[in-house]
Design a protein around this motif. Structure first.
Motif, PDB file in Angstrom:
ATOM      1  N   LEU A 155      -8.728 -11.815  19.355  1.00 53.41           N
ATOM      2  CA  LEU A 155      -9.814 -10.950  19.818  1.00 53.41           C
ATOM      3  C   LEU A 155      -9.408  -9.475  19.792  1.00 53.41           C
ATOM      4  CD1 LEU A 155     -12.547 -11.865  21.059  1.00 53.41           C
ATOM      5  CD2 LEU A 155     -11.497 -11.599  23.304  1.00 53.41           C
ATOM      6  N   MET A 156      -8.143  -9.197  20.041  1.00 57.41           N
ATOM      7  CA  MET A 156      -7.658  -7.821  20.154  1.00 57.41           C
ATOM      8  C   MET A 156      -7.084  -7.297  18.833  1.00 57.41           C
ATOM      9  SD  MET A 156      -8.073  -6.738  23.350  1.00 57.41           S
ATOM     10  CE  MET A 156      -6.785  -5.546  23.757  1.00 57.41           C
ATOM     11  N   ALA A 157      -7.215  -8.072  17.761  1.00 58.75           N
ATOM     12  CA  ALA A 157      -6.585  -7.702  16.481  1.00 58.75           C
ATOM     13  C   ALA A 157      -6.971  -6.282  16.048  1.00 58.75           C
ATOM     14  CB  ALA A 157      -6.945  -8.721  15.401  1.00 58.75           C
ATOM     15  N   GLN A 158      -8.239  -5.952  16.177  1.00 61.68           N
ATOM     16  CA  GLN A 158      -8.710  -4.637  15.745  1.00 61.68           C
ATOM     17  C   GLN A 158      -8.087  -3.528  16.607  1.00 61.68           C
ATOM     18  OE1 GLN A 158     -10.382  -3.738  12.989  1.00 61.68           O
ATOM     19  NE2 GLN A 158      -9.903  -1.687  13.740  1.00 61.68           N
ATOM     20  N   ALA A 159      -8.018  -3.753  17.898  1.00 63.99           N
ATOM     21  CA  ALA A 159      -7.427  -2.751  18.802  1.00 63.99           C
ATOM     22  C   ALA A 159      -5.948  -2.543  18.483  1.00 63.99           C
ATOM     23  CB  ALA A 159      -7.598  -3.207  20.259  1.00 63.99           C
ATOM     24  N   ILE A 160      -5.250  -3.610  18.147  1.00 66.62           N
ATOM     25  CA  ILE A 160      -3.827  -3.513  17.795  1.00 66.62           C
ATOM     26  C   ILE A 160      -3.671  -2.673  16.521  1.00 66.62           C
ATOM     27  CG2 ILE A 160      -1.787  -4.843  17.060  1.00 66.62           C
ATOM     28  CD1 ILE A 160      -2.925  -7.203  18.782  1.00 66.62           C
ATOM     29  N   ARG A 161      -4.468  -3.017  15.527  1.00 63.15           N
ATOM     30  CA  ARG A 161      -4.416  -2.271  14.255  1.00 63.15           C
ATOM     31  C   ARG A 161      -4.751  -0.793  14.457  1.00 63.15           C
ATOM     32  NH1 ARG A 161      -6.624  -6.740  11.636  1.00 63.15           N
ATOM     33  NH2 ARG A 161      -8.734  -6.009  12.018  1.00 63.15           N
ATOM     34  N   SER A 162      -5.820  -0.524  15.209  1.00 65.11           N
ATOM     35  CA  SER A 162      -6.241   0.872  15.429  1.00 65.11           C
ATOM     36  C   SER A 162      -5.138   1.699  16.061  1.00 65.11           C
ATOM     37  CB  SER A 162      -7.450   0.932  16.357  1.00 65.11           C
ATOM     38  OG  SER A 162      -8.505   0.206  15.821  1.00 65.11           O
ATOM     39  N   ALA A 163      -4.337   1.056  16.904  1.00 69.10           N
ATOM     40  CA  ALA A 163      -3.269   1.780  17.600  1.00 69.10           C
ATOM     41  C   ALA A 163      -2.015   1.872  16.730  1.00 69.10           C
ATOM     42  CB  ALA A 163      -2.946   1.080  18.914  1.00 69.10           C
ATOM     43  N   GLY A 164      -2.068   1.337  15.529  1.00 70.84           N
ATOM     44  CA  GLY A 164      -0.876   1.317  14.671  1.00 70.84           C
ATOM     45  C   GLY A 164       0.227   0.451  15.274  1.00 70.84           C
ATOM     46  N   ALA A 165      -0.181  -0.555  16.029  1.00 67.86           N
ATOM     47  CA  ALA A 165       0.801  -1.400  16.721  1.00 67.86           C
ATOM     48  C   ALA A 165       0.900  -2.765  16.041  1.00 67.86           C
ATOM     49  CB  ALA A 165       0.409  -1.561  18.186  1.00 67.86           C
ATOM     50  N   SER A 166       1.883  -3.559  16.484  1.00 70.48           N
ATOM     51  CA  SER A 166       2.095  -4.893  15.913  1.00 70.48           C
ATOM     52  C   SER A 166       1.643  -6.008  16.841  1.00 70.48           C
ATOM     53  CB  SER A 166       3.581  -5.130  15.635  1.00 70.48           C
ATOM     54  OG  SER A 166       4.081  -4.156  14.775  1.00 70.48           O
ATOM     55  N   ASP A 167       1.555  -5.707  18.130  1.00 73.13           N
ATOM     56  CA  ASP A 167       1.295  -6.801  19.053  1.00 73.13           C
ATOM     57  C   ASP A 167       0.861  -6.250  20.414  1.00 73.13           C
ATOM     58  OD1 ASP A 167       1.167  -9.402  20.085  1.00 73.13           O
ATOM     59  OD2 ASP A 167       3.158  -9.956  19.358  1.00 73.13           O
ATOM     60  N   LEU A 168       0.555  -7.183  21.313  1.00 77.31           N
ATOM     61  CA  LEU A 168       0.204  -6.859  22.696  1.00 77.31           C
ATOM     62  C   LEU A 168       1.386  -7.160  23.602  1.00 77.31           C
ATOM     63  CD1 LEU A 168      -3.219  -8.773  22.808  1.00 77.31           C
ATOM     64  CD2 LEU A 168      -2.904  -6.298  22.460  1.00 77.31           C
ATOM     65  N   LEU A 169       1.551  -6.328  24.626  1.00 77.98           N
ATOM     66  CA  LEU A 169       2.465  -6.670  25.724  1.00 77.98           C
ATOM     67  C   LEU A 169       1.588  -6.892  26.944  1.00 77.98           C
ATOM     68  CD1 LEU A 169       5.306  -6.994  26.944  1.00 77.98           C
ATOM     69  CD2 LEU A 169       5.337  -4.516  27.333  1.00 77.98           C
ATOM     70  N   TYR A 170       1.575  -8.137  27.443  1.00 77.27           N
ATOM     71  CA  TYR A 170       0.707  -8.471  28.569  1.00 77.27           C
ATOM     72  C   TYR A 170       1.318  -7.997  29.880  1.00 77.27           C
ATOM     73  CZ  TYR A 170      -1.616 -11.733  25.320  1.00 77.27           C
ATOM     74  OH  TYR A 170      -2.285 -12.298  24.263  1.00 77.27           O
TER      75      TYR A 170
END
Lengths: 277, 277
Positions: A155-170
């Motif tokens: 679900l968060m794939a787009q937000a990760i990409r937009s931030a130039g990031a690779s993953d989420l840290l919960y």
């Protein structure tokens, strides 16, 4: 070509299919596990099997196979896959579901899939430069069970990409748990700290804690967001990522922003271990 | 025999199968919807389609079919199923998943299943005596999206059975949300109260609120556990359950423990509506 096992049948993976009344498909009721082979041998097999068993018990699914029987299937799948042109080391994915259900809610008999897959190694540049992750206020339901529920990161794939990031840290309420599919560590001096709760207990995490024992003071405890500010280094562990440095978390640069010596040291230790597995 | 649709193919349901790299199977990334036909016509089709569209948007899955195209498929499936001996009224289950994924995490193209199923009516005795539910401290993630995540109720199946109950009533911090697969109402005098948040907005719930408008003061708002103590009646709504009285919640008897006149009245109203659908 890769081979897989499904409820007693072995076939090329692209010929395996699951009927449409399966409870993982219809109701999200499934668990899985994932590990690699090194030198043709499943890495940390005893620990992975133990975890798979625990997940199954927690989800009230009786395992249709014993440990030795399963190991024989793994060997068979490796042999067939390598014989059909696959690389000699590969990944195994176990998926066990609630099975086919006449009323789409009651469990009758679980479905068990054992798939072999090519390994997707992390690009070298990520080990050299470290990765960026973004914080996400979230905690996995039943985090200690390796259920198939990975909705959040997709679900968060787009937000990760937009931030130039690779993953989420919960994190939740300022307490860090894990990345979407891997564990989290920080280094501060000779201390190695990793969250103790709301996490899946990773096998690579366990391996690293063991390898680090002689050179670090290893602390397994609740880890707060505020501790990121004076961490020297941070990294994440998983079977695929091994020891992957994290140099940026949201807007925060970790340490001096470069991959640190202790992450490199632990990655080397890990690579030595698997080289001789 | 029942027919189903899968990515452009129509076949008997038991001949449909999903490949093993599907993201609902591997990662729990799927949404669904479910509705019945009355007199061979899909009940509240406009509302169900709107909800299905909303769920798809919220899960970033592009719908591969338009509304009219989908309706034509429904009509085709009804005709084939009835031609093969199915009862003239049936249930439809839509399941849309993240599709097949090469790396088991990235969405490429969704998979869309449209299944017809026999209706499993609620036993008459449950309408006569009402059902028992047990409280569960839980709230569904993304409750307003009809995702495939129904792990909780399957996990709790044994606890439900042990209590002699039929289902769970979710509450968190004293605020009631919904049952595992249906909505919740209480009756107090001429007031009908139903939770406004942390719920899936049921189509039967919406239908009942509309049907009740002329005879009740309908309140859609946060509903507290403490309000159960002086409720006259309680019931749950879903496409299968229609208006199903709840006479016991854990140890608490609702009203006098018998099915109340207002639940009966609303069920009659609903039955009249669907009779002439």
């Amino acid at each position: 070509m890769h081979y897989g096992y499904f409820n007693g049948t072995i076939a090329p993976t692209d010929q395996l299919a699951v009927g449409v009344t399966d409870l993982a498909l219809l109701r999200g009721y499934g668990l899985f596990d994932y590990f690699l082979t090194y030198n043709g041998r499943p890495f940390q097999w005893d620990w992975y099997w133990e975890r798979f068993q625990n997940s199954a018990t927690r989800m009230h699914l009786p395992l249709p196979l014993g440990k030795n029987e399963t190991y024989a299937i793994l060997m068979d799948l490796i042999e067939r896959s390598v014989g059909a042109g696959a690389a000699s080391d590969m990944a195994f994915r176990f998926v066990m579901t609630g099975g086919y259900s006449a009323d789409s809610i009651s469990i009758e008999r679980p479905n068990l899939l054992i798939l072999t897959e090519p390994i997707h190694p992390v690009p070298t540049v990520q080990y050299e430069q470290g990765i960026k992750v973004i914080l996400d206020e979230y905690v996995r339901e039943m985090a200690e069970v390796k259920s198939t529920d990975y909705k959040r990161v997709i679900l968060m794939a787009q937000a990760i990409r937009s931030a130039g990031a690779s993953d989420l840290l919960y994190q939740k309420g300022g307490e860090i748990s894990e990345l979407s599919r891997s564990n989290f560590f920080i280094v501060k001096g000779d201390k190695l700290v990793t969250p103790s709760r709301y996490i899946l207990h990773g096998i690579t995490r366990r391996t690293i804690m063991q390898l680090a024992q002689s050179d670090f003071q290893v602390e397994e405890r609740p880890l707060l967001l505020s501790e990121l500010y004076d961490a020297d280094e941070a990294f994440t562990t998983s079977s695929t990522k091994k020891v992957l440095p994290i140099t940026q978390i949201g807007d925060l640069t970790i340490g001096d922003g470069y991959v640190g010596p202790k992450s490199k040291f632990l990655l080397e230790r890990f690579n030595e271990l698997v080289k001789n597995w």
